[in-house]
Design an enzyme around this catalytic site. Structure first.
Site, PDB file in Angstrom:
ATOM      1  N   GLU A  27       0.838  -1.191   0.000  1.00  0.00           N
ATOM      2  CA  GLU A  27       0.000   0.000   0.000  1.00  0.00           C
ATOM      3  C   GLU A  27       0.879   1.249   0.000  1.00  0.00           C
ATOM      4  OE1 GLU A  27      -2.602   2.753  -0.145  1.00  0.00           O
ATOM      5  OE2 GLU A  27      -3.326   0.681  -0.180  1.00  0.00           O
ATOM      6  N   ASP A  83       2.681 -13.786  12.933  1.00  0.00           N
ATOM      7  CA  ASP A  83       1.433 -14.118  12.253  1.00  0.00           C
ATOM      8  C   ASP A  83       0.504 -12.909  12.270  1.00  0.00           C
ATOM      9  OD1 ASP A  83      -0.944 -15.142  11.309  1.00  0.00           O
ATOM     10  OD2 ASP A  83      -0.979 -16.882  12.643  1.00  0.00           O
ATOM     11  N   LYS A  92      -9.110  -0.292  10.476  1.00  0.00           N
ATOM     12  CA  LYS A  92      -8.325  -0.735   9.318  1.00  0.00           C
ATOM     13  C   LYS A  92      -7.091   0.131   9.173  1.00  0.00           C
ATOM     14  CE  LYS A  92      -7.121  -1.151   4.786  1.00  0.00           C
ATOM     15  NZ  LYS A  92      -6.254  -0.271   3.977  1.00  0.00           N
ATOM     16  N   HIS A  98      -3.089  10.701  -0.281  1.00  0.00           N
ATOM     17  CA  HIS A  98      -3.153   9.299  -0.680  1.00  0.00           C
ATOM     18  C   HIS A  98      -2.981   9.142  -2.185  1.00  0.00           C
ATOM     19  CE1 HIS A  98      -4.319   5.109  -0.208  1.00  0.00           C
ATOM     20  NE2 HIS A  98      -5.256   5.264  -1.126  1.00  0.00           N
TER      21      HIS A  98
END
Length: 418
Positions: A79, A273, A257, A370
């Site tokens: 990202e 993990d 998120k 962004h």
């Protein structure tokens, strides 16, 4: 329907699987060569049907200050804006003294679940009478862990209708601990079966609420200001967005998120993990029966105050940690020595990520910064060379509507005018 090239695929050697895949999917000689170039032979021993490595870009967050110590933190993510945002948030907090992170305890939970329980009170009384014996059985399954100062330290019992969950609290020291917890839970399960209990399952829980990290910070108003808005106004808007994430699960999902953008990237780079951390975080966000934002921001007299609390059962040894040369190198880069230190740093990174996202939302909007980073990825995806990317990105930034077709057309125009 199984194709001919897929038959017995797992029995083949790595080289044979690469060749079968290339011919079975018509990848051609270049495709087969790419599979071979990106492959790590040792990884053939790690997963089933291994053919090659899928590589993710890795970058660094610099100057993340946690408990007075600056850290350089590797992050693995595709990202474009994640590392930029984490760096932005880390810098603003560092200017106001950095993050404070605290871990009260670090224990994993191994569940042994009984079913068809008709008299829960009798079962609970019986199990508690044999608590010391059950803990001893668990520790006997992993004696080396107890010798290192860890092991099963407590047992809690939860009635769940016709189920009863026997929860082993296990100190896994600096290990990730999943395999050890499962082994210890299965040892207890075997004993309970022998004594007439109907055991449904024995497995760890990823809701590691006995491995909580609490991170706090304060950001001075001056470090939040923009050219158009004073810092106190920005802080008030960030606080309002935080309050919204406490009452609206739709906003909370995106709020969290953003936190996990940073956490997942750092966990992946550490060899831990990330899926376990992700599931535990979202379960913890819903622990009160209502899904909420994990990070909370309030306005004080001198600045914006942030707090993030979530499970962070990461390790620095065992499992897939330091399995690859890259993960080993990442620990040399970060100089993180213990599981507690790693958990504190990663949780702080999540709060930094959240600060940057909320500040963007509260000021220019999320897309302003962004999309500048997304344009680089778009330029590369339509075939721009590294030398062409800056020019194409500058052109894309002037357009009202941007997509792959527009980027392709602008790139073609650039080349025609050279």
């Amino acid at each position: 329907m199984t194709e001919e090239w897929q038959r017995g695929f797992y029995r083949r050697s790595l080289e044979q699987r690469q060749t079968l895949l290339a011919h079975g999917r018509d990848l051609g000689p270049l495709g087969e060569a790419q599979l071979q170039i990106n492959a790590t032979p040792e990884h053939d021993l790690v997963i089933e049907n291994y053919v090659t490595d899928y590589r993710v870009p890795e970058g660094l967050v610099l100057g993340l200050v946690v408990n007075g110590q600056p850290y350089t933190v590797p992050m693995a993510t595709e990202e474009p804006s994640v590392i930029a945002a984490a760096s932005n948030g880390a810098k603003r907090v560092a200017q106001s003294g950095g993050f404070t992170a605290v871990i009260q305890e670090r224990q994993m939970i191994g569940q042994v679940v009984l079913q068809n329980v008709t008299d829960p009170d009798h079962v609970i009384t019986d199990l508690l009478m044999h608590k010391a014996e059950l803990l001893q059985l668990a520790n006997a399954a992993r004696p080396s862990m107890q010798k290192r100062g860890g092991g099963a330290v407590d047992l809690q019992i939860r009635p769940l209708g016709s189920f009863v969950s026997v929860d082993l609290l296990i100190d896994v020291q600096d290990a990730m601990g999943a395999n050890s917890v499962n082994t210890m839970a299965e040892a207890v399960a075997a004993h309970l079966r022998e004594n007439g209990y109907d055991v449904l399952t024995a497995i760890l829980s990823n809701l590691a609420d006995h491995s909580l990290v609490t991170v706090t910070c304060q950001v001075a108003f001056a470090d939040l200001a923009t050219a158009a808005l004073d810092g106190e106004t920005v802080a008030q808007r960030i606080s309002a967005l935080s309050n919204l994430a406490q009452v609206d699960p739709y906003r909370a999902a995106t709020h969290n998120k953003g936190i996990m953008n940073g956490i997942d990237a750092a966990v992946l780079a550490s060899g831990n993990d990330w899926r376990a951390i992700e599931s535990g975080a979202h379960a913890y966000a819903a622990k009160g029966g209502h899904y909420r934002g994990l990070a909370v921001w309030t306005v004080g007299a001198e600045g914006l105050m942030g707090m993030l609390e979530l499970p962070m059962p990461v390790g620095t040894v065992g499992g897939s940690i330091k399995l690859t040369p890259q993960s080993k190198l990442n620990y040399q880069i970060s100089r993180i020595q213990s599981a507690k230190e790693l958990a504190q740093v990663i949780a702080s990174l999540g709060l930094a990520q959240n600060l940057a996202a909320l500040r963007a939302l509260a000021t220019t909007g999320i897309q302003a910064g962004h999309m500048k980073l997304q344009y680089r990825s778009l330029a590369l995806s339509v075939g721009a060379t590294p030398a062409e990317v800056p020019t194409l990105v500058a052109r894309l930034a002037t357009e009202n509507h941007v997509d792959a077709a527009k980027a392709t057309a602008l790139l073609r125009e650039m080349r025609e005018n050279e």
